[in-house]
Each structure stands twice: as C-alpha cells, then as structure tokens.
Design a protein around this motif. Structure first.
Motif, short mmCIF file in Angstrom:
data_model
loop_
_atom_site.label_atom_id
_atom_site.label_comp_id
_atom_site.label_asym_id
_atom_site.label_seq_id
_atom_site.Cartn_x
_atom_site.Cartn_y
_atom_site.Cartn_z
N LYS A 58 0.84 -1.21 0.00
CA LYS A 58 0.00 0.00 0.00
C LYS A 58 0.87 1.26 0.00
N ILE A 59 2.01 1.21 0.70
CA ILE A 59 2.93 2.37 0.69
C ILE A 59 3.54 2.52 -0.70
N VAL A 60 3.89 1.38 -1.30
CA VAL A 60 4.45 1.42 -2.67
C VAL A 60 3.41 2.05 -3.61
N PHE A 61 2.16 1.59 -3.48
CA PHE A 61 1.11 2.13 -4.36
C PHE A 61 0.94 3.63 -4.12
N PHE A 62 0.95 4.03 -2.85
CA PHE A 62 0.81 5.46 -2.52
C PHE A 62 1.89 6.28 -3.25
N LEU A 63 3.13 5.81 -3.19
CA LEU A 63 4.23 6.57 -3.82
C LEU A 63 4.07 6.66 -5.34
N ALA A 64 3.35 5.69 -5.91
CA ALA A 64 3.13 5.70 -7.37
C ALA A 64 1.87 6.49 -7.74
N SER A 65 1.10 6.90 -6.74
CA SER A 65 -0.21 7.50 -7.01
C SER A 65 -0.14 9.02 -7.10
N GLU A 66 -1.24 9.61 -7.53
CA GLU A 66 -1.34 11.08 -7.62
C GLU A 66 -1.20 11.73 -6.25
N GLU A 67 -1.63 11.00 -5.21
CA GLU A 67 -1.57 11.55 -3.83
C GLU A 67 -0.13 11.87 -3.42
N ALA A 68 0.84 11.23 -4.07
CA ALA A 68 2.24 11.46 -3.69
C ALA A 68 2.95 12.33 -4.73
N SER A 69 2.18 13.18 -5.44
CA SER A 69 2.75 13.91 -6.58
C SER A 69 3.89 14.86 -6.19
N TYR A 70 3.94 15.27 -4.91
CA TYR A 70 5.02 16.22 -4.54
C TYR A 70 6.14 15.54 -3.74
N LEU A 71 6.14 14.21 -3.72
CA LEU A 71 7.26 13.49 -3.09
C LEU A 71 8.25 13.11 -4.18
N ASN A 72 9.50 13.44 -3.98
CA ASN A 72 10.52 13.09 -4.98
C ASN A 72 11.89 12.96 -4.31
N GLY A 73 12.54 11.83 -4.55
CA GLY A 73 13.88 11.60 -3.98
C GLY A 73 13.84 11.23 -2.50
N GLU A 74 12.69 10.75 -2.02
CA GLU A 74 12.54 10.42 -0.59
C GLU A 74 12.74 8.93 -0.32
N ILE A 75 13.27 8.64 0.85
CA ILE A 75 13.39 7.25 1.32
C ILE A 75 12.42 7.14 2.50
N ILE A 76 11.32 6.43 2.30
CA ILE A 76 10.31 6.31 3.36
C ILE A 76 10.61 5.06 4.19
N VAL A 77 10.99 5.24 5.44
CA VAL A 77 11.29 4.10 6.30
C VAL A 77 9.97 3.57 6.87
N ALA A 78 9.71 2.28 6.63
CA ALA A 78 8.47 1.65 7.13
C ALA A 78 8.87 0.45 7.97
N ASP A 79 9.28 0.72 9.21
CA ASP A 79 9.83 -0.36 10.06
C ASP A 79 9.07 -0.53 11.37
N GLY A 80 7.89 0.06 11.47
CA GLY A 80 7.09 -0.10 12.70
C GLY A 80 7.65 0.66 13.88
N GLY A 81 8.68 1.48 13.64
CA GLY A 81 9.26 2.28 14.73
C GLY A 81 10.47 1.60 15.34
N SER A 82 11.57 2.36 15.34
CA SER A 82 12.81 1.80 15.88
C SER A 82 12.85 1.99 17.40
N GLN A 83 13.43 1.03 18.11
CA GLN A 83 13.55 1.13 19.57
C GLN A 83 14.46 2.28 19.98
N ASN A 84 15.26 2.77 19.01
CA ASN A 84 16.25 3.80 19.36
C ASN A 84 15.70 5.21 19.38
N VAL A 85 14.36 5.37 19.05
CA VAL A 85 13.82 6.74 19.01
C VAL A 85 13.68 7.27 20.43
#
Ligand SMILES: NC(=O)c1ccc[n+]([C@@H]2O[C@H](COP(=O)([O-])OP(=O)(O)OC[C@H]3O[C@@H](n4cnc5c(N)ncnc54)[C@H](OP(=O)(O)O)[C@@H]3O)[C@@H](O)[C@H]2O)c1
Length: 251
Positions: free
Chosen positions: A224-251
């Motif tokens: 679903k995140i992959v689809f979002f990045l390919a969709s019109e909804e993500a038209s202003y995202l470019n060159g981004e690395i979206i981390v989808a890891d459920g939250g790191s323990q180090n935050v």
C-alpha cells in the motif's frame, strides 16, 4: 480511458506479488517479472485476470543481465505501448560470516539488487521520459539505515546504494519522473515465516520485541505504501526514502 501499466521486478512471490495484487486491485495492467519461479508467476497472472478487470503479462528476465532487461522492456512496450510505474523490488541476500564472504558473493548481491535496479530504471525511464511522466519506486531496506550487520553486508551495502540511486535518479529525471524508495523493516513474507518454523517460532517473536509496534509488517501494508508513492496523492514526493519499520527502539 487507457489503463496504466506497472512493472514490478521479482514479483513471482513475496512483497512483489502483493504489489502486483495491489496495483491490479486499483485498475492497473500488471507485468509480473520472475527469474526461477515460473509456476508462481503464471498462477499469479491467472489469479489477477480472474479477480480483476485488468491484463497481466509474465516476463522471465534476470534483472542483473543488461540484454535480458532490454529485451523485457521492449516486449512490454510492444504489448502495452507504455510503462507508467516501475517498482524495483527484485533482490537476493547472502547471510554468512564476514570472513566467508568473497568477491563473488558481493558481485552477485550487488548485481541483482543495485545494478539490477539501475538497469531496469535505465531502460524503462527512456520510455517514461518520452511520455514526460512516470513513477519509479525502489525497494530499499532499513538495513541500509540503522539495522546493518556484518552477516548481511553485501545486502546492506546494496540497499544503501539504492538510496543514493533513488536520489540521483530523482535529480536526473526531473521534472518528469518522481523517484522514491520504501525502506521496510521486517515483513511477514513466506521466507520469513519458514525461517521462523525452522527456529521453532522464536525468530519472529524475538525480532518483533525490537520493533515499537511489536510485529512484522504484512506484505499488504508495504504494498500500500508502494502504491501510494506511485499515485497522484504522492505527486510532490521526490527523492525520498520512506522508512516503514514499525518504529525503531532507538527513538
Ligand atoms: N522480507 C523482508 O523482511 C524485507 C525487509 C526489507 C526489505 N525487503 C525487500 O523487499 C523486497 C522483496 O523481498 P521479499 O522478501 O518479498 O523477497 P523474496 O520473497 O525473496 O522474493 C524475491 C523475488 O525477487 C526475484 N528475483 C531474485 N533475483 C532476481 C533476478 N536476478 N531477476 C529477477 N527477479 C529476481 C525472485 O524471483 P524468482 O523466485 O522467480 O527467482 C522473487 O520473486 C526486496 O527488495 C527485499 O530486499 C524485504
């Protein structure tokens, strides 16, 4: 209206397969690429065409082989006339002691994960640039950011390379093609479930403890995140690395 076309590399199984289903569900014609798992790729094509009102095409190609990549892209253009979205998903890893690693293991993993993503992007972007539009979504990993380990160094380095490739391609193909990446943490794939069975159910449990959400991502959540990045909804995202890891323990 003409349907959009997505090519997902390495989509015979795992996350790639879920991406194919997500795009088909949203009305895209889909191109399933595989290297070894022919039966799984063919049965995915059948499943998609049975359940959704879209066309599916299966192409065997080794993404690390430039000639095979070029032939695959030409075949797709011949059939569909265009490729609107490319998902660079195909990847392998080599889990071993650092001292056992060698030139071949590095070349094999980098060849598929990093050089493969470069090659497919190179040939697909030619057609996207002609149409002055397109989306590329690269599948990275949180191993490239904060979960690297000596046992998977080839994989981790290849995914770090994908992050830079994402940013370079975003710059190179601007303003016509948006290029972004998803860097997932653990995903509940068939492979991870079978590792868990081999380890008597201890693997997923112990790794989940290190994640703020206390569980692996489902393949559908990442698709679903992959689809979002390919969709019109993500038209202003470019060159981004979206981390989808459920939250790191180090935050
Ligand atoms: N699983 C995780 O926990 C996790 C976490 C973070 C990131 N990721 C990333 O998510 C993506 C998918 O991972 P996954 O776990 O779903 O992988 P997987 O189940 O191991 O499937 C890999 C896919 O890549 C294909 N493939 C491998 N080498 C290829 C080549 N040279 N040319 C074309 N296709 C090739 C395989 O096709 P054949 O079977 O036909 O050979 C298969 O369809 C990868 O980029 C991976 O690095 C996964």
């Amino acid at each position: 209206m003409e349907r959009k076309v997505v090519l997902v590399t390495g989509s015979s199984r795992g996350l790639g397969r879920s991406c194919i289903i997500e795009f088909a569900k949203r009305g895209y014609d889909v191109v399933i690429n595989y290297l070894h798992s022919e039966k799984m790729a063919e049965s995915l094509k059948e499943e998609v065409e049975k359940n959704f009102d879209v066309k599916a095409m299966v192409v065997k190609a080794d993404v690390s082989n430039e000639q095979q990549v070029q032939d695959m892209v030409e075949k797709i253009i011949k059939i569909f006339g265009h490729i609107d979205v490319l998902v660079n998903n195909a990847a392998i890893e080599n889990n071993s002691e650092f001292a056992e690693k060698n030139k071949e293991s590095f070349e094999k993993v980098l060849g598929t994960n990093l050089i493969g993503s470069f090659l497919v992007s190179k040939y697909v972007s030619k057609f996207m640039l002609k149409c002055q539009s397109g989306r590329i979504v690269n599948i990275s990993s949180n191993n490239s950011i904060d979960k690297y380990d000596s046992s998977t160094v080839e994989y981790d380095v290849s995914k770090a390379g994908i992050n830079i490739l994402t940013k370079v391609m975003a710059k190179e193909f601007a303003p016509f093609i948006n290029v972004n990446a998803v860097a997932p943490g653990w995903i509940l794939t068939e492979t991870n479930q079978s590792i868990d069975r081999e380890l008597d159910g201890t693997f997923i449990k112990s790794e989940s403890e290190k994640i703020l959400l206390k569980r692996f991502a489902t393949m559908e959540e990442i698709a679903k995140i992959v689809f979002f990045l390919a969709s019109e909804e993500a038209s202003y995202l470019n060159g981004e690395i979206i981390v989808a890891d459920g939250g790191s323990q180090n935050v």
